[in-house]
Design a protein around this motif. Structure first.
Motif, short mmCIF file in Angstrom:
data_model
loop_
_atom_site.label_atom_id
_atom_site.label_comp_id
_atom_site.label_asym_id
_atom_site.label_seq_id
_atom_site.Cartn_x
_atom_site.Cartn_y
_atom_site.Cartn_z
N SER A 165 0.83 -1.20 0.00
CA SER A 165 0.00 0.00 0.00
C SER A 165 0.86 1.25 0.00
O SER A 165 0.58 2.23 -0.71
CB SER A 165 -0.92 -0.01 1.22
N THR A 166 1.94 1.22 0.77
CA THR A 166 2.85 2.38 0.79
C THR A 166 3.50 2.60 -0.57
O THR A 166 3.63 3.74 -1.03
CB THR A 166 3.92 2.17 1.87
N GLN A 167 3.92 1.52 -1.23
CA GLN A 167 4.53 1.65 -2.55
C GLN A 167 3.52 2.16 -3.58
O GLN A 167 3.87 2.97 -4.45
CB GLN A 167 5.10 0.30 -2.99
N VAL A 168 2.27 1.74 -3.48
CA VAL A 168 1.26 2.23 -4.41
C VAL A 168 1.02 3.72 -4.23
O VAL A 168 0.94 4.50 -5.19
CB VAL A 168 -0.05 1.43 -4.23
N LEU A 169 0.92 4.15 -2.97
CA LEU A 169 0.72 5.58 -2.71
C LEU A 169 1.94 6.40 -3.18
O LEU A 169 1.79 7.49 -3.75
CB LEU A 169 0.48 5.80 -1.22
N GLY A 180 3.96 5.57 -5.61
CA GLY A 180 3.92 5.61 -7.07
C GLY A 180 2.92 6.61 -7.60
O GLY A 180 3.18 7.31 -8.59
N LEU A 181 1.76 6.71 -6.95
CA LEU A 181 0.76 7.70 -7.37
C LEU A 181 1.27 9.12 -7.17
O LEU A 181 1.07 10.00 -8.02
CB LEU A 181 -0.54 7.49 -6.60
N GLN A 230 4.44 10.03 -7.17
CA GLN A 230 5.47 10.25 -8.16
C GLN A 230 4.86 10.53 -9.53
O GLN A 230 5.33 11.41 -10.27
CB GLN A 230 6.38 9.02 -8.23
N LEU A 231 3.79 9.81 -9.89
CA LEU A 231 3.11 10.06 -11.16
C LEU A 231 2.50 11.47 -11.20
O LEU A 231 2.57 12.15 -12.23
CB LEU A 231 2.03 9.01 -11.37
N LEU A 232 1.93 11.91 -10.08
CA LEU A 232 1.37 13.26 -10.03
C LEU A 232 2.47 14.31 -10.18
O LEU A 232 2.28 15.32 -10.88
CB LEU A 232 0.63 13.45 -8.70
N THR A 233 3.63 14.08 -9.55
CA THR A 233 4.74 15.02 -9.66
C THR A 233 5.23 15.13 -11.10
O THR A 233 5.47 16.22 -11.63
CB THR A 233 5.89 14.59 -8.73
#
Length: 417
Positions: free
Chosen positions: A146-150, A152-153, A155-158
């Motif tokens: 869950s931490t890695q998914v958050l 990644g999201l 990082q994608l937003l950045t």
């Protein structure tokens, strides 16, 4: 103690402290710098489309937003279709797993003369320590996932925000960079920027065309074999094989092979053979023609750049290595002086060999040489006889002259007497 020594020591300590602080800050900001690098290349990739819409009278920010909206819709649709396909196949595999297990057990009992039963295997698996440890580790790893998914999201937003600003404010960013440079350097920076936009956009364009061709070819195969979800699998193969360097082809072909195996094991073998053959066709026929005008770099250079980019920046370096090397090659090509290549066979890989006579010509030359030597020996023999005769005649003449001189002297003496 000299007066300058304390100040030198303080200056050295200050430089060391500044270096350590800069190194610590760089390591802390590495992820942010990588995200900015990805965003910059993404902005370069969509720059041609944004500039085209802006030249038609549309505001640059609105044009950038439309491009990002189209990309996000396409990505969301693809992820949704792929997720539904994977969920359906996983459910199917779980439902049919007992039948697969029974067939494997029957094959083992037939060939190895054993008496295995599915109930015994299931009880052994349920009571095994390996399964308990696996379940315990999976339960504790849910939080990490869950931490890695958050992360990644986020990082994608950045990356999305930075790439949006880079593409929307591209002219303003170029003016800001050029404002701190002299006019001669401004021309060079603008030329490098233009080359980077052309090469990055060309790389994306060529990869998109190859993804389309690959998807259509694999869709025809999967549809002919009757493999389910053929359109989604074709899109998966096209995108993954082209936009993930080096190992993308194998990752792309693994999923269709797995789905085909659930239909018929022989279908998985046919998919594997087709993937290998198509990869060779793409490497030696399709890719050189499509990338000759967009990203004209040698395949060995491209492979080496991907390895170097992976070693430096990981997966991000593998993605941006080819357009970065193509930009650098094109920029250096504008300043490297080239000369006309001489018309030498060695340029084309042909070795220059000295012209050697054939066996008949060598035999004739050897015969002529021996005949000449014999003639020379024959001519030297009468010459020696003539030389001996001439020597004898000279000796006789000398003896006669000496006798005449003696006789004349004797006659003179007698006259004196």
């Amino acid at each position: 103690m000299p007066r300058w020594l304390p100040r030198a020591m303080v200056l050295a300590l200050a430089l060391i402290a500044v270096f350590q602080l800069g190194s610590w800050a760089f390591h802390q900001l590495t992820s942010l710098l990588i995200n900015i690098l990805i965003a910059f290349f993404l902005a370069l990739a969509i720059e041609p489309a944004v500039s085209w819409m802006a030249s038609r009278g549309m505001r640059r920010g609105l044009a950038t937003g439309l491009v990002f909206l189209a990309v996000m819709i396409a990505a969301a649709g693809f992820v949704t279709l792929l997720g539904s396909m994977l969920a359906g196949q996983i459910i199917k595999i779980v439902e049919e797993f007992p039948n697969y297990l029974d067939s494997v057990i029957n094959w083992i009992n037939t060939h190895f003369h054993t008496e295995l039963r599915r109930v015994d295997i299931q009880e052994g698996l349920l009571r095994s320590d390996w399964l308990r440890n696996y379940v315990r580790n999976s339960a504790t790893g849910v939080l990490d996932v869950s931490t890695q998914v958050l992360g990644g999201l986020f990082q994608l937003l950045t990356i999305t925000l930075f790439s949006f600003y880079f593409a929307a404010d591209g002219p303003r960013l170029r003016r800001a960079v050029c404002s701190v440079l002299p006019p001669a350097k401004q021309v060079e920076v603008l030329r490098a920027w233009e080359i980077a936009v052309d090469k990055t956009g060309g790389y994306l364009y060529s990869r998109g065309l190859m993804a389309l061709v690959s998807g259509v070819a694999h869709y025809i195969l999967l549809q002919a074999l009757g493999v389910p979800y053929a359109p989604v699998l074709a899109v998966w193969v096209g995108l993954v094989s082209q936009f993930i360097p080096t190992i993308g082809t194998y990752l792309a072909g693994a999923l269709p092979m797995l789905i085909a195996f659930t239909v018929d094991p022989w279908y998985a073998l046919w998919v594997l053979i087709f993937v290998v053959i198509y990869q060779q066709f793409e490497n030696y026929v399709l890719q050189p023609k499509l990338t000759s005008k967009t990203v004209d770099i040698h395949p060995a250079v491209a492979f080496g750049s991907v390895i170097a980019g992976t070693a430096l920046l990981g997966a991000v370096g593998a993605l941006v290595a080819i357009p970065a090397v193509a930009t650098l090659q094109a920029f250096l090509g504008a300043y490297v002086k080239r000369y006309e290549v001489t018309d030498d066979p060695r340029v084309h890989g042909h070795r220059r060999r000295a012209s050697s006579p054939g066996p008949l010509a060598r035999a004739r030359r050897l015969w002529e040489r021996r005949a000449g030597a014999q003639d020379a020996e024959a001519g030297s023999r009468p010459g020696t006889e003539n030389s001996e005769n001439s020597e004898n005649s000279e000796n006789s003449e000398n003896s006669e002259n000496s006798e005449n001189s003696e006789n004349s002297e004797n006659s003179e003496n007698s006259e004196d007497d």
